[in-house]
Design a protein around this motif. Structure first.
Motif, PDB file in Angstrom:
ATOM      1  N   GLU A  64       0.834  -1.202   0.000  1.00  0.00           N
ATOM      2  CA  GLU A  64       0.000   0.000   0.000  1.00  0.00           C
ATOM      3  C   GLU A  64       0.868   1.251   0.000  1.00  0.00           C
ATOM      4  O   GLU A  64       0.632   2.181  -0.782  1.00  0.00           O
ATOM      5  CB  GLU A  64      -0.886   0.046   1.251  1.00  0.00           C
ATOM      6  N   ILE A  69      -1.662   2.925  -2.846  1.00  0.00           N
ATOM      7  CA  ILE A  69      -3.019   2.437  -3.095  1.00  0.00           C
ATOM      8  C   ILE A  69      -3.601   1.865  -1.800  1.00  0.00           C
ATOM      9  O   ILE A  69      -2.874   1.595  -0.856  1.00  0.00           O
ATOM     10  CB  ILE A  69      -3.051   1.373  -4.219  1.00  0.00           C
ATOM     11  N   SER A  70      -4.911   1.685  -1.777  1.00  0.00           N
ATOM     12  CA  SER A  70      -5.598   1.206  -0.579  1.00  0.00           C
ATOM     13  C   SER A  70      -5.571  -0.317  -0.489  1.00  0.00           C
ATOM     14  O   SER A  70      -5.289  -1.019  -1.467  1.00  0.00           O
ATOM     15  CB  SER A  70      -7.052   1.688  -0.595  1.00  0.00           C
ATOM     16  N   THR A  73      -7.687  -2.079  -3.041  1.00  0.00           N
ATOM     17  CA  THR A  73      -7.066  -2.032  -4.367  1.00  0.00           C
ATOM     18  C   THR A  73      -5.967  -3.076  -4.485  1.00  0.00           C
ATOM     19  O   THR A  73      -5.847  -3.749  -5.517  1.00  0.00           O
ATOM     20  CB  THR A  73      -6.525  -0.623  -4.669  1.00  0.00           C
ATOM     21  N   ASN A  76      -7.711  -6.369  -4.936  1.00  0.00           N
ATOM     22  CA  ASN A  76      -8.278  -6.485  -6.288  1.00  0.00           C
ATOM     23  C   ASN A  76      -7.201  -6.771  -7.319  1.00  0.00           C
ATOM     24  O   ASN A  76      -7.386  -7.597  -8.214  1.00  0.00           O
ATOM     25  CB  ASN A  76      -9.047  -5.220  -6.667  1.00  0.00           C
ATOM     26  N   LYS A  77      -6.070  -6.075  -7.209  1.00  0.00           N
ATOM     27  CA  LYS A  77      -4.964  -6.313  -8.148  1.00  0.00           C
ATOM     28  C   LYS A  77      -4.465  -7.751  -8.023  1.00  0.00           C
ATOM     29  O   LYS A  77      -4.186  -8.413  -9.026  1.00  0.00           O
ATOM     30  CB  LYS A  77      -3.823  -5.329  -7.902  1.00  0.00           C
ATOM     31  N   ASN A  80      -6.952 -10.135  -9.606  1.00  0.00           N
ATOM     32  CA  ASN A  80      -6.875 -10.067 -11.072  1.00  0.00           C
ATOM     33  C   ASN A  80      -5.681 -10.844 -11.605  1.00  0.00           C
ATOM     34  O   ASN A  80      -5.788 -11.542 -12.620  1.00  0.00           O
ATOM     35  CB  ASN A  80      -6.812  -8.616 -11.546  1.00  0.00           C
ATOM     36  N   GLN A 113      -9.480   3.761   4.215  1.00  0.00           N
ATOM     37  CA  GLN A 113      -9.353   2.333   3.932  1.00  0.00           C
ATOM     38  C   GLN A 113     -10.402   1.533   4.708  1.00  0.00           C
ATOM     39  O   GLN A 113     -10.980   0.589   4.177  1.00  0.00           O
ATOM     40  CB  GLN A 113      -7.947   1.848   4.276  1.00  0.00           C
ATOM     41  N   ASN A 116     -13.670   1.851   2.947  1.00  0.00           N
ATOM     42  CA  ASN A 116     -13.666   1.019   1.735  1.00  0.00           C
ATOM     43  C   ASN A 116     -13.868  -0.448   2.072  1.00  0.00           C
ATOM     44  O   ASN A 116     -14.593  -1.161   1.393  1.00  0.00           O
ATOM     45  CB  ASN A 116     -12.365   1.206   0.951  1.00  0.00           C
ATOM     46  N   GLU A 120     -17.100  -2.986   1.022  1.00  0.00           N
ATOM     47  CA  GLU A 120     -16.820  -4.057   0.048  1.00  0.00           C
ATOM     48  C   GLU A 120     -17.933  -5.059   0.003  1.00  0.00           C
ATOM     49  O   GLU A 120     -18.502  -5.466   0.949  1.00  0.00           O
ATOM     50  CB  GLU A 120     -15.518  -4.792   0.411  1.00  0.00           C
TER      51      GLU A 120
END
Length: 120
Positions: A64, A69-70, A73, A76-77, A80, A113, A116, A120
């Motif tokens: 982070e 980034i949070s 994120t 999620n990365k 992916n 954060q 967020n 979620e």
């Protein structure tokens, strides 16, 4: 300066086939159909993320900080990349609101954060 091999077509974003390999030392050339490694098919942004992830030994807090980034994120990365490597991501374990508040009070995450994560 050598360029990295493309993993996907810059026009349609589909997988590219490698059909010719040449040795820079002796000049030997081979033609045929060659497969790419799984990591070659990742985007340059995904490869950068993997490099940061490995460098930080998977410590999400450090990732982070380095990437700015949070927590969601980062997750999620990672999901992916897991998917694009051909694996089915594990269902994400839901973190309780109590755990989120503890992380917030311990200074592990910011208020943004925490919001967020709750949303979620």
């Amino acid at each position: 300066m050598k360029k990295e091999t493309l993993g996907t077509c810059p026009v349609c974003d589909k997988k590219l086939n490698i059909t010719r390999l040449t040795c820079n030392s002796c000049g030997t050339t081979m033609e045929g159909e060659f497969t790419q490694c799984k990591f070659c098919r990742l985007t340059s942004k995904q490869k950068n993320f993997i490099e940061v992830f490995i460098k930080n030994r998977g410590n999400i807090k450090e990732i982070e900080k380095e990437m700015g980034i949070s927590y969601p994120t980062v997750r999620n990365k990672l999901e992916n990349v897991i998917r694009d490597l051909g694996y089915k991501p594990q269902p994400t374990e839901q973190i309780s609101k109590t755990e989120i508040l503890k992380k917030l009070s311990d200074g592990e995450i910011t208020a943004e954060q925490a919001l967020n994560m709750i949303n979620e």
